[in-house]
Write a protein that holds these residues in place. Structure first.
Motif, PDB file in Angstrom:
ATOM      1  N   PRO A  75       0.946  -1.309  -0.175  1.00  0.00           N
ATOM      2  CA  PRO A  75      -0.026  -0.097   0.069  1.00  0.00           C
ATOM      3  C   PRO A  75       1.090   1.303  -0.173  1.00  0.00           C
ATOM      4  CG  PRO A  75      -0.277  -1.241   2.128  1.00  0.00           C
ATOM      5  CD  PRO A  75       0.617  -2.012   1.319  1.00  0.00           C
ATOM      6  N   ASN A  76       0.461   2.274  -0.910  1.00  0.00           N
ATOM      7  CA  ASN A  76       1.146   3.554  -0.833  1.00  0.00           C
ATOM      8  C   ASN A  76       0.049   4.609  -0.491  1.00  0.00           C
ATOM      9  OD1 ASN A  76       2.885   5.767  -1.283  1.00  0.00           O
ATOM     10  ND2 ASN A  76       3.326   4.968  -3.496  1.00  0.00           N
ATOM     11  N   PRO A  77      -0.116   5.192   0.471  1.00  0.00           N
ATOM     12  CA  PRO A  77      -0.733   6.616   0.450  1.00  0.00           C
ATOM     13  C   PRO A  77      -0.545   7.614  -0.434  1.00  0.00           C
ATOM     14  CG  PRO A  77       0.469   6.208   2.337  1.00  0.00           C
ATOM     15  CD  PRO A  77       0.768   5.151   1.587  1.00  0.00           C
ATOM     16  N   ALA A  78       0.683   7.689  -0.990  1.00  0.00           N
ATOM     17  CA  ALA A  78       1.038   8.819  -1.868  1.00  0.00           C
ATOM     18  C   ALA A  78       0.652   8.564  -3.308  1.00  0.00           C
ATOM     19  CB  ALA A  78       2.320   9.288  -1.763  1.00  0.00           C
ATOM     20  N   ILE A  79       0.264   7.314  -3.616  1.00  0.00           N
ATOM     21  CA  ILE A  79      -0.244   6.976  -4.922  1.00  0.00           C
ATOM     22  C   ILE A  79      -1.016   7.660  -5.550  1.00  0.00           C
ATOM     23  CG2 ILE A  79      -1.892   5.239  -4.603  1.00  0.00           C
ATOM     24  CD1 ILE A  79      -0.440   3.523  -6.801  1.00  0.00           C
ATOM     25  N   THR A  80      -0.760   8.291  -6.736  1.00  0.00           N
ATOM     26  CA  THR A  80      -1.788   9.245  -7.600  1.00  0.00           C
ATOM     27  C   THR A  80      -2.461   8.539  -8.844  1.00  0.00           C
ATOM     28  OG1 THR A  80      -0.003   9.586  -9.465  1.00  0.00           O
ATOM     29  CG2 THR A  80       0.284  11.191  -7.440  1.00  0.00           C
ATOM     30  N   VAL A  81      -3.536   9.176  -9.151  1.00  0.00           N
ATOM     31  CA  VAL A  81      -4.414   8.316 -10.256  1.00  0.00           C
ATOM     32  C   VAL A  81      -3.536   7.841 -11.269  1.00  0.00           C
ATOM     33  CG1 VAL A  81      -6.407   8.502 -11.610  1.00  0.00           C
ATOM     34  CG2 VAL A  81      -6.339   9.531  -9.219  1.00  0.00           C
ATOM     35  N   SER A  82      -2.548   8.814 -11.890  1.00  0.00           N
ATOM     36  CA  SER A  82      -1.747   8.480 -13.035  1.00  0.00           C
ATOM     37  C   SER A  82      -0.801   7.261 -12.817  1.00  0.00           C
ATOM     38  CB  SER A  82      -0.964   9.865 -13.258  1.00  0.00           C
ATOM     39  OG  SER A  82      -1.672  10.908 -13.548  1.00  0.00           O
ATOM     40  N   ASP A  83      -0.400   7.290 -11.516  1.00  0.00           N
ATOM     41  CA  ASP A  83       0.322   6.183 -11.121  1.00  0.00           C
ATOM     42  C   ASP A  83      -0.549   4.854 -11.234  1.00  0.00           C
ATOM     43  OD1 ASP A  83       2.628   7.862 -10.722  1.00  0.00           O
ATOM     44  OD2 ASP A  83       2.401   7.866  -8.494  1.00  0.00           O
ATOM     45  N   LEU A  84      -1.755   4.937 -10.859  1.00  0.00           N
ATOM     46  CA  LEU A  84      -2.723   3.912 -10.370  1.00  0.00           C
ATOM     47  C   LEU A  84      -2.988   3.424 -12.104  1.00  0.00           C
ATOM     48  CD1 LEU A  84      -3.990   2.221  -8.337  1.00  0.00           C
ATOM     49  CD2 LEU A  84      -6.025   3.623  -8.463  1.00  0.00           C
ATOM     50  N   THR A  85      -3.069   4.317 -13.273  1.00  0.00           N
ATOM     51  CA  THR A  85      -3.379   4.009 -14.341  1.00  0.00           C
ATOM     52  C   THR A  85      -2.279   3.206 -14.901  1.00  0.00           C
ATOM     53  OG1 THR A  85      -2.671   5.871 -15.296  1.00  0.00           O
ATOM     54  CG2 THR A  85      -4.935   5.781 -14.878  1.00  0.00           C
ATOM     55  N   ARG A  86      -0.958   3.153 -14.495  1.00  0.00           N
ATOM     56  CA  ARG A  86       0.213   2.634 -15.037  1.00  0.00           C
ATOM     57  C   ARG A  86       0.139   1.105 -14.611  1.00  0.00           C
ATOM     58  NH1 ARG A  86       3.610   6.805 -12.989  1.00  0.00           N
ATOM     59  NH2 ARG A  86       3.056   8.727 -14.271  1.00  0.00           N
ATOM     60  N   ILE A  87      -0.580   0.909 -13.531  1.00  0.00           N
ATOM     61  CA  ILE A  87      -0.652  -0.659 -13.030  1.00  0.00           C
ATOM     62  C   ILE A  87      -1.672  -1.202 -13.568  1.00  0.00           C
ATOM     63  CG2 ILE A  87      -1.136  -1.809 -10.843  1.00  0.00           C
ATOM     64  CD1 ILE A  87       0.235   0.578  -9.342  1.00  0.00           C
ATOM     65  N   ILE A  88      -2.740  -0.770 -13.828  1.00  0.00           N
ATOM     66  CA  ILE A  88      -3.982  -1.377 -14.141  1.00  0.00           C
ATOM     67  C   ILE A  88      -3.729  -2.121 -15.683  1.00  0.00           C
ATOM     68  CG2 ILE A  88      -6.288  -0.940 -14.978  1.00  0.00           C
ATOM     69  CD1 ILE A  88      -6.644   1.344 -13.133  1.00  0.00           C
ATOM     70  N   VAL A  89      -4.278  -3.199 -15.830  1.00  0.00           N
ATOM     71  CA  VAL A  89      -3.859  -3.870 -17.131  1.00  0.00           C
ATOM     72  C   VAL A  89      -5.463  -4.022 -17.866  1.00  0.00           C
ATOM     73  CG1 VAL A  89      -1.985  -5.310 -16.267  1.00  0.00           C
ATOM     74  CG2 VAL A  89      -4.312  -6.101 -15.577  1.00  0.00           C
ATOM     75  N   ALA A  91      -8.142  -2.771 -19.799  1.00  0.00           N
ATOM     76  CA  ALA A  91      -8.488  -1.348 -20.641  1.00  0.00           C
ATOM     77  C   ALA A  91      -9.670  -0.943 -20.334  1.00  0.00           C
ATOM     78  CB  ALA A  91      -8.376  -1.933 -22.249  1.00  0.00           C
ATOM     79  N   GLY A  92     -10.655  -1.233 -19.981  1.00  0.00           N
ATOM     80  CA  GLY A  92     -12.056  -0.738 -19.805  1.00  0.00           C
ATOM     81  C   GLY A  92     -11.759  -0.101 -18.558  1.00  0.00           C
ATOM     82  N   GLU A  93     -11.186  -0.665 -17.364  1.00  0.00           N
ATOM     83  CA  GLU A  93     -10.771  -0.089 -16.072  1.00  0.00           C
ATOM     84  C   GLU A  93      -9.951   0.852 -16.356  1.00  0.00           C
ATOM     85  OE1 GLU A  93      -9.514  -3.167 -13.683  1.00  0.00           O
ATOM     86  OE2 GLU A  93     -11.517  -3.721 -13.005  1.00  0.00           O
ATOM     87  N   LYS A  94      -8.623   0.972 -17.094  1.00  0.00           N
ATOM     88  CA  LYS A  94      -8.043   2.283 -17.244  1.00  0.00           C
ATOM     89  C   LYS A  94      -8.658   3.161 -17.916  1.00  0.00           C
ATOM     90  CE  LYS A  94      -3.674   1.411 -18.185  1.00  0.00           C
ATOM     91  NZ  LYS A  94      -2.409   0.753 -19.013  1.00  0.00           N
ATOM     92  N   GLN A  95      -9.381   2.794 -18.760  1.00  0.00           N
ATOM     93  CA  GLN A  95     -10.138   4.074 -19.726  1.00  0.00           C
ATOM     94  C   GLN A  95     -10.936   4.974 -18.593  1.00  0.00           C
ATOM     95  OE1 GLN A  95      -9.217   5.154 -22.597  1.00  0.00           O
ATOM     96  NE2 GLN A  95     -10.606   6.741 -22.358  1.00  0.00           N
ATOM     97  N   ALA A  96     -11.857   3.951 -17.938  1.00  0.00           N
ATOM     98  CA  ALA A  96     -12.673   4.623 -17.021  1.00  0.00           C
ATOM     99  C   ALA A  96     -11.873   5.669 -16.121  1.00  0.00           C
ATOM    100  CB  ALA A  96     -13.801   3.530 -16.302  1.00  0.00           C
ATOM    101  N   LEU A  97     -11.052   5.078 -15.548  1.00  0.00           N
ATOM    102  CA  LEU A  97     -10.236   5.680 -14.403  1.00  0.00           C
ATOM    103  C   LEU A  97      -9.681   7.153 -15.151  1.00  0.00           C
ATOM    104  CD1 LEU A  97      -9.248   5.797 -11.615  1.00  0.00           C
ATOM    105  CD2 LEU A  97      -7.397   4.726 -12.179  1.00  0.00           C
ATOM    106  N   ILE A  98      -9.302   7.046 -16.336  1.00  0.00           N
ATOM    107  CA  ILE A  98      -8.538   8.323 -17.059  1.00  0.00           C
ATOM    108  C   ILE A  98      -9.474   9.146 -17.435  1.00  0.00           C
ATOM    109  CG2 ILE A  98      -7.647   8.775 -19.405  1.00  0.00           C
ATOM    110  CD1 ILE A  98      -5.895   6.333 -19.273  1.00  0.00           C
ATOM    111  N   GLU A  99     -10.848   8.784 -17.933  1.00  0.00           N
ATOM    112  CA  GLU A  99     -11.757   9.654 -17.929  1.00  0.00           C
ATOM    113  C   GLU A  99     -12.501  10.455 -16.762  1.00  0.00           C
ATOM    114  OE1 GLU A  99     -15.054   7.486 -20.049  1.00  0.00           O
ATOM    115  OE2 GLU A  99     -13.772   7.227 -21.864  1.00  0.00           O
ATOM    116  N   ALA A 100     -12.421   9.774 -15.713  1.00  0.00           N
ATOM    117  CA  ALA A 100     -13.007  10.321 -14.613  1.00  0.00           C
ATOM    118  C   ALA A 100     -11.776  11.338 -14.104  1.00  0.00           C
ATOM    119  CB  ALA A 100     -13.033   9.522 -13.440  1.00  0.00           C
ATOM    120  N   GLN A 101     -10.436  10.825 -14.157  1.00  0.00           N
ATOM    121  CA  GLN A 101      -9.400  11.943 -14.024  1.00  0.00           C
ATOM    122  C   GLN A 101      -9.515  13.054 -14.919  1.00  0.00           C
ATOM    123  OE1 GLN A 101      -5.402  10.614 -14.906  1.00  0.00           O
ATOM    124  NE2 GLN A 101      -4.380  11.893 -13.279  1.00  0.00           N
TER     125      GLN A 101
END
Length: 166
Positions: A75-89, A91-101
């Protein structure tokens, strides 16, 4: 499923920031029309919304940590949404997160601009009030004797409409 929860949190945050943007517009009008009571009420509403945004941010960090642990990361409390999008594999989840961001960032930029404008309006309003008071009562430093040879060259204050030394 934790990514969808993060997306939902970010969408709720976007909605709250849109409400803050509306309040910023109302604050601008209140500042322009010198409606201090209305401005106080708007600031109180704004404080409640900011508190809720802070709670949602904590929840977003919790869900991101939960997702990381589920994927085998620490766990990393300093993780950003951009960092999280790099981890997600997925495509649908990644796209939804990028759009929300992107939606959240767009509203945040508008809110930042509105708050900057309100700050400038408030500064100008206070400067005008200070100027008006100085015209009416004169500057306080005029009551102290100064050697005419030590005064700054080229500038002397005129006394206001009222003689405050009388």
């Amino acid at each position: 499923m934790a990514i969808q929860e993060i997306v939902d949190i970010m969408q709720e945050m976007t909605g709250l920031h849109q409400q803050l943007l509306e309040l910023a517009s109302q604050k601008k009008e209140a500042i322009i029309h010198n409606q201090v009571d209305q401005l106080n009420g708007l600031v109180n509403k704004e404080s409640k919304l900011v508190k809720r945004v802070s709670e949602l941010e904590e929840k977003r960090v919790f869900e991101a940590d939960r997702y990381l642990v589920g994927k085998g990361y620490r766990p990393n409390p300093a993780i950003t949404v951009s960092d999280l999008t790099r981890i997600i594999v997925k495509a649908g989840e990644k796209q939804a997160l990028i759009e929300a961001q992107a939606q959240l960032l767009e509203v945040l930029e508008s809110l930042k601009a509105a708050n900057k404008l309100n700050q400038e309006l408030a500064k100008q309003s206070l400067a005008f009030i200070d100027y008006s008071l100085n015209l009416l009562v004169g500057a306080e430093d005029e009551a102290v004797y100064q050697n005419p040879q030590q005064q700054s060259a080229g500038y002397s204050k005129r006394s206001g409409f009222f003689d405050s030394r009388a």
